[in-house]
Design a protein around this motif. Structure first.
Motif, PDB file in Angstrom:
ATOM      1  N   LEU A 199     -42.293   7.168  20.456  1.00  0.00           N
ATOM      2  CA  LEU A 199     -41.045   6.487  20.099  1.00  0.00           C
ATOM      3  C   LEU A 199     -41.235   5.530  18.933  1.00  0.00           C
ATOM      4  O   LEU A 199     -40.294   5.272  18.171  1.00  0.00           O
ATOM      5  CB  LEU A 199     -40.509   5.712  21.300  1.00  0.00           C
ATOM      6  N   ARG A 200     -42.466   5.004  18.767  1.00  0.00           N
ATOM      7  CA  ARG A 200     -42.713   4.042  17.689  1.00  0.00           C
ATOM      8  C   ARG A 200     -42.980   4.722  16.351  1.00  0.00           C
ATOM      9  O   ARG A 200     -43.100   4.030  15.334  1.00  0.00           O
ATOM     10  CB  ARG A 200     -43.896   3.139  18.057  1.00  0.00           C
ATOM     11  N   MET A 201     -43.102   6.043  16.329  1.00  0.00           N
ATOM     12  CA  MET A 201     -43.230   6.730  15.045  1.00  0.00           C
ATOM     13  C   MET A 201     -42.024   6.378  14.179  1.00  0.00           C
ATOM     14  O   MET A 201     -40.893   6.333  14.677  1.00  0.00           O
ATOM     15  CB  MET A 201     -43.300   8.244  15.251  1.00  0.00           C
ATOM     16  N   PRO A 202     -42.218   6.110  12.900  1.00  0.00           N
ATOM     17  CA  PRO A 202     -41.092   5.675  12.064  1.00  0.00           C
ATOM     18  C   PRO A 202     -39.900   6.633  12.094  1.00  0.00           C
ATOM     19  O   PRO A 202     -38.751   6.181  12.164  1.00  0.00           O
ATOM     20  CB  PRO A 202     -41.710   5.602  10.662  1.00  0.00           C
ATOM     21  N   GLU A 203     -40.170   7.938  12.070  1.00  0.00           N
ATOM     22  CA  GLU A 203     -39.075   8.901  12.066  1.00  0.00           C
ATOM     23  C   GLU A 203     -38.291   8.853  13.377  1.00  0.00           C
ATOM     24  O   GLU A 203     -37.056   8.941  13.379  1.00  0.00           O
ATOM     25  CB  GLU A 203     -39.602  10.325  11.847  1.00  0.00           C
ATOM     26  N   VAL A 204     -39.026   8.706  14.493  1.00  0.00           N
ATOM     27  CA  VAL A 204     -38.363   8.690  15.793  1.00  0.00           C
ATOM     28  C   VAL A 204     -37.596   7.384  15.987  1.00  0.00           C
ATOM     29  O   VAL A 204     -36.463   7.382  16.485  1.00  0.00           O
ATOM     30  CB  VAL A 204     -39.380   8.916  16.926  1.00  0.00           C
ATOM     31  N   THR A 205     -38.204   6.279  15.591  1.00  0.00           N
ATOM     32  CA  THR A 205     -37.503   4.997  15.659  1.00  0.00           C
ATOM     33  C   THR A 205     -36.202   5.035  14.873  1.00  0.00           C
ATOM     34  O   THR A 205     -35.156   4.561  15.345  1.00  0.00           O
ATOM     35  CB  THR A 205     -38.398   3.860  15.125  1.00  0.00           C
ATOM     36  N   GLU A 206     -36.242   5.626  13.689  1.00  0.00           N
ATOM     37  CA  GLU A 206     -35.039   5.684  12.862  1.00  0.00           C
ATOM     38  C   GLU A 206     -33.993   6.612  13.469  1.00  0.00           C
ATOM     39  O   GLU A 206     -32.790   6.299  13.457  1.00  0.00           O
ATOM     40  CB  GLU A 206     -35.387   6.138  11.444  1.00  0.00           C
ATOM     41  N   LEU A 207     -34.425   7.741  14.015  1.00  0.00           N
ATOM     42  CA  LEU A 207     -33.472   8.631  14.682  1.00  0.00           C
ATOM     43  C   LEU A 207     -32.793   7.928  15.851  1.00  0.00           C
ATOM     44  O   LEU A 207     -31.577   8.037  16.045  1.00  0.00           O
ATOM     45  CB  LEU A 207     -34.178   9.892  15.170  1.00  0.00           C
ATOM     46  N   MET A 208     -33.569   7.189  16.631  1.00  0.00           N
ATOM     47  CA  MET A 208     -32.988   6.490  17.769  1.00  0.00           C
ATOM     48  C   MET A 208     -32.072   5.353  17.306  1.00  0.00           C
ATOM     49  O   MET A 208     -30.990   5.159  17.878  1.00  0.00           O
ATOM     50  CB  MET A 208     -34.079   5.949  18.687  1.00  0.00           C
ATOM     51  N   ARG A 209     -32.484   4.615  16.306  1.00  0.00           N
ATOM     52  CA  ARG A 209     -31.651   3.518  15.803  1.00  0.00           C
ATOM     53  C   ARG A 209     -30.287   4.041  15.362  1.00  0.00           C
ATOM     54  O   ARG A 209     -29.238   3.492  15.734  1.00  0.00           O
ATOM     55  CB  ARG A 209     -32.343   2.819  14.628  1.00  0.00           C
ATOM     56  N   ARG A 210     -30.304   5.105  14.577  1.00  0.00           N
ATOM     57  CA  ARG A 210     -29.042   5.664  14.102  1.00  0.00           C
ATOM     58  C   ARG A 210     -28.203   6.206  15.259  1.00  0.00           C
ATOM     59  O   ARG A 210     -26.977   6.060  15.269  1.00  0.00           O
ATOM     60  CB  ARG A 210     -29.311   6.780  13.091  1.00  0.00           C
ATOM     61  N   GLY A 211     -28.865   6.830  16.222  1.00  0.00           N
ATOM     62  CA  GLY A 211     -28.141   7.350  17.370  1.00  0.00           C
ATOM     63  C   GLY A 211     -27.492   6.258  18.196  1.00  0.00           C
ATOM     64  O   GLY A 211     -26.349   6.397  18.655  1.00  0.00           O
ATOM     65  N   PHE A 212     -28.212   5.161  18.401  1.00  0.00           N
ATOM     66  CA  PHE A 212     -27.640   4.035  19.140  1.00  0.00           C
ATOM     67  C   PHE A 212     -26.387   3.501  18.439  1.00  0.00           C
ATOM     68  O   PHE A 212     -25.355   3.268  19.076  1.00  0.00           O
ATOM     69  CB  PHE A 212     -28.658   2.905  19.270  1.00  0.00           C
ATOM     70  N   LEU A 213     -26.492   3.291  17.143  1.00  0.00           N
ATOM     71  CA  LEU A 213     -25.361   2.727  16.407  1.00  0.00           C
ATOM     72  C   LEU A 213     -24.167   3.671  16.418  1.00  0.00           C
ATOM     73  O   LEU A 213     -23.015   3.251  16.589  1.00  0.00           O
ATOM     74  CB  LEU A 213     -25.779   2.414  14.971  1.00  0.00           C
TER      75      LEU A 213
END
Length: 241
Positions: A199-213
């Motif tokens: 989850l802390r991989m930059p790509e995964v973090t960014e995918l999750m951040r965008r999904g949350f928003l």
């Protein structure tokens, strides 16, 4: 200030406590008020759930009372976002088909178990959720899921990567990231996240951040003051109590 609820627990091999803290950090940086709970009783108060902007379940396997699923379902139908990852959302409650219908899919296998190296291929489309994100490689579990055909697929991975009884079917693209609607609520899922380091991989973090928003803004855009809730819908209720 938008409000989010993170509920973690279930099988601890997925490090749900660490995932919850990682997601809390993402959301607080975006200005959310975040409540974190380690009990499914957090789903007991329907009116409280209806007041949220986002619900994040991180609960692999386990059992859940039917009324808790109905509460979450009605909140999402009204516009509250639902977002999650890996087994924490789509291998959460194997006996509850209502949960699976709402979330858009359910885990059935991870051939090769943990440590399989595979490519996540981003599907670039009109969705802003994947804009600027390139394909990337993950070494983790590769989730094989049974998926709702109504979802919009944003990323895929190809099977087979390792031998198995599925391999003779030939290559198939398996969804990794998707969105769907449940009532007027937005649902977002990413199958990555077997452990917190993924989850802390930059790509995964960014995918999750965008999904949350994305999921959280649905209430403001579509919820309105009198949201339609399909309380008369008879499709739910086949799961055990």
């Amino acid at each position: 200030m938008k409000k989010a609820l993170i509920v973690w627990g279930g099988w601890m091999g997925h490090e749900p406590d660490q995932a919850a803290e990682h997601f809390r950090g993402i959301l607080e940086k975006e200005g959310f008020s975040v409540e974190v709970s380690d009990t499914l009783d957090a789903f007991a108060d329907k009116e409280k759930l209806m007041s949220l902007d986002l619900i994040i379940p991180i609960w692999t396997m386990g059992k859940i009372p039917k009324r808790y699923v109905r509460n979450v379902s009605e909140a999402v139908q009204s516009g509250v976002g639902l977002a999650g990852c890996h087994g924490g959302m789509c291998d959460a409650f194997r006996e509850n088909v209502d949960w699976q219908f709402m979330t858009g899919g359910n885990w059935v296998a991870h051939p090769g178990n943990d440590g399989v190296e595979y490519l996540v291929k981003i599907k670039h489309s009109s969705s802003p959720l994947t804009e600027g994100i390139e394909d990337f490689t993950v070494k983790s579990e590769q989730y094989y899921l049974h998926v709702d055909p109504a979802v919009e697929v944003l990323a895929v991975t190809q099977f087979p990567t390792v031998p198995g009884p599925h391999a003779l079917n030939g290559p198939v693209d398996m969804p990794v990231v998707w969105t769907k609607r449940w009532g007027v609520g937005r649902v977002y899922y990413c199958s990555l996240g077997h452990v917190a380091s993924v989850l802390r991989m930059p790509e995964v973090t960014e995918l999750m951040r965008r999904g949350f928003l994305w999921a959280a803004e649905g209430k403001e855009l579509y919820g309105g003051t009198n949201p339609v809730i399909y309380t008369s819908y008879t499709g739910m209720g086949d799961s055990p109590d």
